[in-house]
Design a protein around this motif. Structure first.
Motif, PDB file in Angstrom:
ATOM      1  N   SER A   1      16.615 -20.428 -21.069  1.00  0.00           N
ATOM      2  CA  SER A   1      17.592 -20.375 -19.402  1.00  0.00           C
ATOM      3  C   SER A   1      16.803 -19.849 -18.028  1.00  0.00           C
ATOM      4  O   SER A   1      15.787 -19.664 -18.175  1.00  0.00           O
ATOM      5  N   LEU A   2      17.582 -19.751 -16.936  1.00  0.00           N
ATOM      6  CA  LEU A   2      16.936 -19.883 -15.903  1.00  0.00           C
ATOM      7  C   LEU A   2      15.894 -18.020 -15.545  1.00  0.00           C
ATOM      8  O   LEU A   2      14.677 -17.651 -15.573  1.00  0.00           O
ATOM      9  N   LEU A   3      17.408 -17.179 -15.978  1.00  0.00           N
ATOM     10  CA  LEU A   3      16.770 -15.935 -16.465  1.00  0.00           C
ATOM     11  C   LEU A   3      16.889 -15.167 -17.418  1.00  0.00           C
ATOM     12  O   LEU A   3      18.686 -15.415 -17.742  1.00  0.00           O
ATOM     13  N   GLU A   4      16.176 -14.400 -17.873  1.00  0.00           N
ATOM     14  CA  GLU A   4      16.566 -13.743 -19.130  1.00  0.00           C
ATOM     15  C   GLU A   4      15.905 -12.346 -19.158  1.00  0.00           C
ATOM     16  O   GLU A   4      14.878 -11.794 -18.112  1.00  0.00           O
ATOM     17  N   VAL A   5      16.942 -11.371 -19.408  1.00  0.00           N
ATOM     18  CA  VAL A   5      16.042 -10.178 -18.867  1.00  0.00           C
ATOM     19  C   VAL A   5      16.459  -9.402 -20.767  1.00  0.00           C
ATOM     20  O   VAL A   5      17.374  -9.430 -21.461  1.00  0.00           O
ATOM     21  N   LYS A   6      15.194  -8.845 -20.715  1.00  0.00           N
ATOM     22  CA  LYS A   6      14.791  -8.764 -22.029  1.00  0.00           C
ATOM     23  C   LYS A   6      15.090  -7.357 -22.256  1.00  0.00           C
ATOM     24  O   LYS A   6      13.238  -6.684 -22.109  1.00  0.00           O
ATOM     25  N   ASP A   7      15.277  -6.450 -23.166  1.00  0.00           N
ATOM     26  CA  ASP A   7      15.361  -4.502 -23.701  1.00  0.00           C
ATOM     27  C   ASP A   7      14.544  -3.674 -22.076  1.00  0.00           C
ATOM     28  O   ASP A   7      14.060  -3.525 -22.348  1.00  0.00           O
ATOM     29  N   ILE A   8      15.910  -4.187 -20.821  1.00  0.00           N
ATOM     30  CA  ILE A   8      15.153  -2.929 -19.976  1.00  0.00           C
ATOM     31  C   ILE A   8      15.645  -1.994 -20.373  1.00  0.00           C
ATOM     32  O   ILE A   8      16.776  -1.834 -20.381  1.00  0.00           O
ATOM     33  N   THR A   9      14.406  -1.200 -20.321  1.00  0.00           N
ATOM     34  CA  THR A   9      14.973   0.461 -19.937  1.00  0.00           C
ATOM     35  C   THR A   9      14.184   1.165 -19.202  1.00  0.00           C
ATOM     36  O   THR A   9      13.369   0.971 -17.842  1.00  0.00           O
ATOM     37  N   HIS A  10      14.889   1.963 -18.160  1.00  0.00           N
ATOM     38  CA  HIS A  10      14.932   2.135 -16.495  1.00  0.00           C
ATOM     39  C   HIS A  10      15.518   3.956 -16.744  1.00  0.00           C
ATOM     40  O   HIS A  10      16.049   4.009 -16.928  1.00  0.00           O
ATOM     41  N   SER A  11      13.924   4.214 -15.780  1.00  0.00           N
ATOM     42  CA  SER A  11      14.946   6.593 -15.921  1.00  0.00           C
ATOM     43  C   SER A  11      14.225   6.160 -13.595  1.00  0.00           C
ATOM     44  O   SER A  11      13.113   5.350 -13.721  1.00  0.00           O
ATOM     45  N   TYR A  12      14.265   7.492 -13.030  1.00  0.00           N
ATOM     46  CA  TYR A  12      13.814   7.799 -11.598  1.00  0.00           C
ATOM     47  C   TYR A  12      12.872   9.093 -12.333  1.00  0.00           C
ATOM     48  O   TYR A  12      12.961   9.455 -11.460  1.00  0.00           O
ATOM     49  N   GLY A  13      12.780   8.993 -13.225  1.00  0.00           N
ATOM     50  CA  GLY A  13      11.220  10.357 -13.640  1.00  0.00           C
ATOM     51  C   GLY A  13      11.821  11.058 -14.108  1.00  0.00           C
ATOM     52  O   GLY A  13      12.467  11.054 -15.128  1.00  0.00           O
ATOM     53  N   THR A  14      11.214  12.242 -14.620  1.00  0.00           N
ATOM     54  CA  THR A  14      11.449  13.545 -14.957  1.00  0.00           C
ATOM     55  C   THR A  14      11.465  14.124 -14.096  1.00  0.00           C
ATOM     56  O   THR A  14      10.877  14.473 -13.167  1.00  0.00           O
ATOM     57  N   SER A  15      12.121  15.271 -14.815  1.00  0.00           N
ATOM     58  CA  SER A  15      12.431  17.185 -14.032  1.00  0.00           C
ATOM     59  C   SER A  15      11.645  17.762 -14.272  1.00  0.00           C
ATOM     60  O   SER A  15      11.367  17.957 -16.048  1.00  0.00           O
ATOM     61  N   ARG A  16      10.769  18.626 -14.285  1.00  0.00           N
ATOM     62  CA  ARG A  16      10.140  19.806 -14.501  1.00  0.00           C
ATOM     63  C   ARG A  16      10.049  20.829 -14.500  1.00  0.00           C
ATOM     64  O   ARG A  16      10.993  21.248 -12.966  1.00  0.00           O
TER      65      ARG A  16
ATOM     66  N   GLY B   1      10.095  -3.540 -21.177  1.00  0.00           N
ATOM     67  CA  GLY B   1      11.552  -4.781 -21.100  1.00  0.00           C
ATOM     68  C   GLY B   1      10.487  -5.660 -20.507  1.00  0.00           C
ATOM     69  O   GLY B   1       9.366  -5.341 -19.366  1.00  0.00           O
ATOM     70  N   GLN B   2      11.818  -6.283 -20.589  1.00  0.00           N
ATOM     71  CA  GLN B   2      10.452  -8.369 -19.257  1.00  0.00           C
ATOM     72  C   GLN B   2      11.914  -8.332 -18.817  1.00  0.00           C
ATOM     73  O   GLN B   2      12.895  -8.422 -18.887  1.00  0.00           O
ATOM     74  N   VAL B   3      11.275  -8.923 -17.173  1.00  0.00           N
ATOM     75  CA  VAL B   3      12.451  -9.636 -16.626  1.00  0.00           C
ATOM     76  C   VAL B   3      11.686 -11.305 -16.715  1.00  0.00           C
ATOM     77  O   VAL B   3      11.105 -11.660 -15.292  1.00  0.00           O
ATOM     78  N   ILE B   4      12.327 -12.269 -17.351  1.00  0.00           N
ATOM     79  CA  ILE B   4      11.882 -14.134 -17.572  1.00  0.00           C
ATOM     80  C   ILE B   4      12.828 -15.056 -16.110  1.00  0.00           C
ATOM     81  O   ILE B   4      13.240 -15.100 -16.427  1.00  0.00           O
ATOM     82  N   PHE B   5      11.832 -15.388 -15.327  1.00  0.00           N
ATOM     83  CA  PHE B   5      11.951 -15.904 -14.332  1.00  0.00           C
ATOM     84  C   PHE B   5      11.655 -17.097 -14.162  1.00  0.00           C
ATOM     85  O   PHE B   5      10.678 -17.723 -14.116  1.00  0.00           O
ATOM     86  N   GLN B   6      12.407 -18.391 -14.943  1.00  0.00           N
ATOM     87  CA  GLN B   6      11.995 -19.896 -14.577  1.00  0.00           C
ATOM     88  C   GLN B   6      10.616 -20.071 -16.055  1.00  0.00           C
ATOM     89  O   GLN B   6       9.766 -20.473 -15.731  1.00  0.00           O
ATOM     90  N   GLY B   7      11.186 -18.922 -16.622  1.00  0.00           N
ATOM     91  CA  GLY B   7      10.417 -18.921 -17.846  1.00  0.00           C
ATOM     92  C   GLY B   7       8.889 -18.053 -17.496  1.00  0.00           C
ATOM     93  O   GLY B   7       7.611 -17.618 -18.273  1.00  0.00           O
ATOM     94  N   GLN B   8       9.145 -17.305 -16.702  1.00  0.00           N
ATOM     95  CA  GLN B   8       7.537 -16.193 -16.031  1.00  0.00           C
ATOM     96  C   GLN B   8       7.482 -14.869 -15.932  1.00  0.00           C
ATOM     97  O   GLN B   8       9.301 -14.741 -15.420  1.00  0.00           O
ATOM     98  N   ASP B   9       7.390 -13.750 -16.499  1.00  0.00           N
ATOM     99  CA  ASP B   9       7.512 -12.968 -16.220  1.00  0.00           C
ATOM    100  C   ASP B   9       6.921 -11.822 -14.889  1.00  0.00           C
ATOM    101  O   ASP B   9       6.392 -12.336 -14.355  1.00  0.00           O
TER     102      ASP B   9
END
Length: 278
Positions: free
Chosen positions: A2-17, A68-76
């Motif tokens: 694939s030209l682009l592969e998005v693999k198991d991406i998890t993201h948040s904008y931080g934590t509150s305290r 997770g990973q973002v693989i574009f043209q075979g590179q992370d």
């Protein structure tokens, strides 16, 4: 591959305290995976807050995910070296929703389109002018528009300028983040027609981020529906979106009423599909 592969991406904008304890914030993205083949368009749909624009930023390298990973043209994307990243940036371009805030109002159309060329190419003044004139013609404008400023264009015309700029470096893929949602229906149709033609002409791949199923259906080869930071359902056959029983998909389809009242009783009817495909 694939030209682009998005693999198991998890993201948040931080934590509150708080004083007593640390409170985890719910992730914006949770285990998102998808892929885009060369020369195809994936429509990424979801309601406001679904996480689709955040995923777009992760794919563009603007938001580093926690996992997770973002693989574009075979590179992370997030582990590649500086030289590879520079090449990636010319092969992965973006067109945002607001055509006016995406440009410098003090620059002419010529200067706006010239920005990526000046950063990556070594063209003479005459070569650059010819390249810009050709790009303007490709997006349905003319070389006579070079000296105009953003205020002299309509929203649709200025979005064509943004598309021309994205095309300047002959990228492999363009992320279109709500790129037609601020335009009226007639202008949307003409821009979608233009994007389809450019896709064929240049062998482009698109990630088409939108909340509008009608627009996504018109341009996409495949579709993915996001809900609460996850992929709710993937559709290799985009017609299946109308018969899906997945609640998030049904809600999104039902919220997009066809234009003619006679078709508003069933979004999955053949008539509705005809309207969505226009």
């Amino acid at each position: 591959m694939s030209l682009l592969e998005v693999k198991d991406i998890t993201h948040s904008y931080g934590t509150s305290r708080s004083f007593w304890r640390k409170q985890d914030v719910k992730p914006v993205l949770s285990g998102v995976s998808l892929s885009i083949e060369e020369g195809t368009c994936l429509g990424l749909l979801g309601s406001s807050g679904a996480g689709k624009s955040t995923l777009g930023k992760v794919i563009l390298g603007l938001e580093k995910p926690q996992k997770g990973q973002v693989i574009f043209q075979g590179q992370d994307l997030y582990t590649m070296d500086a030289k590879s990243r520079q090449q990636m940036r010319r092969n992965l371009q973006v067109v945002f929703q607001d055509s006016y805030s995406s440009v410098n109002p003090r620059l002419t159309a010529e200067k706006i389109i010239a920005e990526p060329l000046e950063n990556y190419e070594k063209l003479s003044s005459s070569e650059q002018k010819r390249a810009i004139a050709d790009l303007l013609e490709q997006v349905g404008l003319s070389s006579g528009d070079m000296k105009k400023y953003p205020r002299e264009f309509s929203g649709g015309q200025l979005q064509r300028i943004n598309i021309a700029r994205a095309l300047a470096l002959k990228p492999k893929m363009i992320v279109l983040d709500e790129s037609v949602s601020s335009l009226d229906m007639v202008t949307q149709t003409t821009i979608l027609d233009l994007l389809r033609d450019l896709k064929t002409m240049h062998g482009l791949s698109y990630l088409f981020i939108t909340h509008d199923i009608r627009a996504a259906y018109a341009i996409s080869d495949t579709m993915a529906i996001m809900h609460m930071g996850r992929i709710a359902e993937m559709f290799r056959d985009k017609d299946q979106v109308f018969t899906s029983q997945q609640p998030a998909v049904k809600s999104l389809v039902d919220s997009m009423l066809p234009e003619h009242p006679r078709y508003r009783n069933a979004a999955s009817s053949p008539g509705a599909r005809q309207l969505f495909s226009r």
